[in-house]
Design a protein around this motif. Structure first.
Motif, PDB file in Angstrom:
ATOM      1  N   LEU A 182       0.827  -1.208   0.000  1.00 31.07           N
ATOM      2  CA  LEU A 182       0.000   0.000   0.000  1.00 31.07           C
ATOM      3  C   LEU A 182       0.863   1.261   0.000  1.00 31.07           C
ATOM      4  O   LEU A 182       0.528   2.253  -0.650  1.00 31.07           O
ATOM      5  CB  LEU A 182      -0.964   0.000   1.192  1.00 31.07           C
ATOM      6  CG  LEU A 182      -1.988   1.141   1.196  1.00 31.07           C
ATOM      7  CD1 LEU A 182      -2.807   1.171  -0.100  1.00 31.07           C
ATOM      8  CD2 LEU A 182      -2.915   1.032   2.403  1.00 31.07           C
ATOM      9  N   PHE A 183       1.973   1.238   0.726  1.00 28.98           N
ATOM     10  CA  PHE A 183       2.919   2.358   0.656  1.00 28.98           C
ATOM     11  C   PHE A 183       3.370   2.570  -0.795  1.00 28.98           C
ATOM     12  O   PHE A 183       3.414   3.707  -1.288  1.00 28.98           O
ATOM     13  CB  PHE A 183       4.142   2.085   1.535  1.00 28.98           C
ATOM     14  CG  PHE A 183       4.003   2.488   2.969  1.00 28.98           C
ATOM     15  CD1 PHE A 183       4.385   3.754   3.384  1.00 28.98           C
ATOM     16  CD2 PHE A 183       3.516   1.607   3.915  1.00 28.98           C
ATOM     17  CE1 PHE A 183       4.276   4.145   4.711  1.00 28.98           C
ATOM     18  CE2 PHE A 183       3.402   1.973   5.253  1.00 28.98           C
ATOM     19  CZ  PHE A 183       3.786   3.237   5.649  1.00 28.98           C
ATOM     20  N   ALA A 184       3.716   1.469  -1.461  1.00 32.74           N
ATOM     21  CA  ALA A 184       4.210   1.557  -2.839  1.00 32.74           C
ATOM     22  C   ALA A 184       3.147   2.135  -3.763  1.00 32.74           C
ATOM     23  O   ALA A 184       3.425   3.014  -4.593  1.00 32.74           O
ATOM     24  CB  ALA A 184       4.637   0.169  -3.324  1.00 32.74           C
ATOM     25  N   ALA A 185       1.913   1.648  -3.631  1.00 32.33           N
ATOM     26  CA  ALA A 185       0.822   2.135  -4.477  1.00 32.33           C
ATOM     27  C   ALA A 185       0.527   3.604  -4.196  1.00 32.33           C
ATOM     28  O   ALA A 185       0.278   4.387  -5.125  1.00 32.33           O
ATOM     29  CB  ALA A 185      -0.430   1.288  -4.240  1.00 32.33           C
ATOM     30  N   ALA A 186       0.565   3.993  -2.929  1.00 28.81           N
ATOM     31  CA  ALA A 186       0.303   5.386  -2.552  1.00 28.81           C
ATOM     32  C   ALA A 186       1.291   6.332  -3.210  1.00 28.81           C
ATOM     33  O   ALA A 186       0.955   7.470  -3.570  1.00 28.81           O
ATOM     34  CB  ALA A 186       0.374   5.537  -1.029  1.00 28.81           C
ATOM     35  N   CYS A 187       2.521   5.864  -3.391  1.00 24.71           N
ATOM     36  CA  CYS A 187       3.563   6.693  -4.002  1.00 24.71           C
ATOM     37  C   CYS A 187       3.531   6.650  -5.526  1.00 24.71           C
ATOM     38  O   CYS A 187       4.022   7.576  -6.174  1.00 24.71           O
ATOM     39  CB  CYS A 187       4.939   6.251  -3.503  1.00 24.71           C
ATOM     40  SG  CYS A 187       5.200   6.511  -1.734  1.00 24.71           S
ATOM     41  N   GLU A 188       2.992   5.595  -6.095  1.00 19.97           N
ATOM     42  CA  GLU A 188       3.029   5.429  -7.550  1.00 19.97           C
ATOM     43  C   GLU A 188       1.864   6.113  -8.267  1.00 19.97           C
ATOM     44  O   GLU A 188       1.999   6.524  -9.430  1.00 19.97           O
ATOM     45  CB  GLU A 188       3.026   3.934  -7.906  1.00 19.97           C
ATOM     46  CG  GLU A 188       3.241   3.675  -9.382  1.00 19.97           C
ATOM     47  CD  GLU A 188       3.238   2.197  -9.752  1.00 19.97           C
ATOM     48  OE1 GLU A 188       3.470   1.896 -10.939  1.00 19.97           O
ATOM     49  OE2 GLU A 188       3.003   1.353  -8.862  1.00 19.97           O
TER      50      GLU A 188
END
Length: 332
Positions: A182-188
């Protein structure tokens, strides 16, 4: 600040940069959490009021600002990210039978497991409605993929939980799915709607993934070596819930037969007695498991900061780098 005095890591700069957009996100969250079914906004409001730094949506807003995005999509996507996170917390507390969340009684303790699961499902549904409103199929794919991966991580954790044979590799797969995805998706999603290149998107995603891994490993260490205030839940919950985390994986690999018997009794047999938490902490310190977990968190933190290298210089990039330091500093 006097010369030579170390600067204390903080997310204040990040919060100030996105404060205007964050207010709009909060308003969006409140409006989308509404329902004619009274229990839904009641539980949602309880969770919203219970605090939390809202780090994940702040990351979405910060990257939108970094790339000069103009529009409303980033606000909606940041609200989606927070709804997904909140739904995960509701579901996690039911699965883990947790009594505390962010220093307050978990929703399931007040309204029961069934209501918690169903309100979590409602929030997920609302988040997907907002994703569709943004009109970016790729942003929808990024967050939908994250939702599926998080669920996979939950199931994978059921297999790994309470199994003293869990390896470091298996555990890292769990937290990559449960937390870091979710961190990765939030940044992408922000560089995606800002129409940045695949390379830039990949760098943002890498930053988020490694930050998420560092964040979770720090939480793992805090559960045995921190305070309820730092952690937002009771210290020792992982032991009481039979969770195998990285400090325990290390301690099991380095301990003797007596140590392994202790962990097996607590984690596999759910036989946690008075004084066991203190003994567990002593074993983790003796074997260097806590120190090495923190060292691993620092490695991922350094990797997250390195991922920022190709991104535009400026106050946003500086704030994102400091956010990494803040996450690590919770335990050092």
């Amino acid at each position: 600040m006097e010369q030579g005095q170390p600067k204390q890591a903080s997310i204040k700069a990040l919060m100030e940069l996105v404060s205007g957009d964050m207010e709009r996100v909060n308003n969006r969250i409140l409006s989308m959490a509404g329902s004619h079914v009274e229990l839904i906004p009641e539980i949602a409001q309880y969770l919203i009021d219970s605090g939390g730094k809202r780090l994940r949506p702040m990351l979405t807003l910060a990257f939108a600002q970094m790339f000069g995005y103009e529009g409303e999509g980033h606000v909606k996507l940041a609200a989606c990210v927070e709804f997904m996170h909140t739904a995960t917390l509701l579901h996690d507390d039911v699965v883990d039978e947790s009594d505390m969340r962010r220093g307050k009684a978990a929703a399931r303790k007040l309204w029961g497991n069934q209501a918690s699961v169903l309100v979590g499902d409602y929030l997920l549904g609302q988040s997907f409605k907002m994703m569709v409103e943004v009109g970016s199929l790729e942003a929808l794919r990024i967050l939908a993929d994250a939702s599926a991966v998080i669920a996979e991580g939950e199931v994978l954790q059921l297999d790994a939980a309470q199994d003293v044979g869990t390896t470091e590799e298996m555990y890292m797969r769990v937290i990559e799915a449960k937390t870091a995805a979710l961190f990765a998706a939030a940044c992408e999603v922000s560089p995606e709607i800002a129409e940045e290149s695949d390379g830039i998107r990949a760098a943002c995603r890498k930053y988020g993934m490694d930050l998420g891994l560092a964040f979770q490993l720090v939480d793992d260490a805090l559960d045995y070596g921190g305070s309820a205030k730092d952690l937002g839940k009771d210290i020792g919950d992982d032991l009481r819930e039979g969770k195998i985390t990285l400090p325990v994986v290390y301690a099991l690999a380095r301990g003797d037969d007596e140590d392994r018997a202790f962990w097996k009794r607590c984690l596999e047999e759910h036989d946690v007695r008075e004084g066991d938490l203190e003994h567990a902490i002593a074993l983790l310190k003796k074997t260097g498991a806590l120190a090495d977990t923190i060292a691993r968190a620092k490695e991922f933190g350094a990797s997250a900061k390195a991922a920022l290298a190709p991104l535009p210089e400026g106050v946003v990039k500086d704030a994102l780098a400091e956010a990494v330091d803040f996450c690590i500093a919770r335990v050092v």
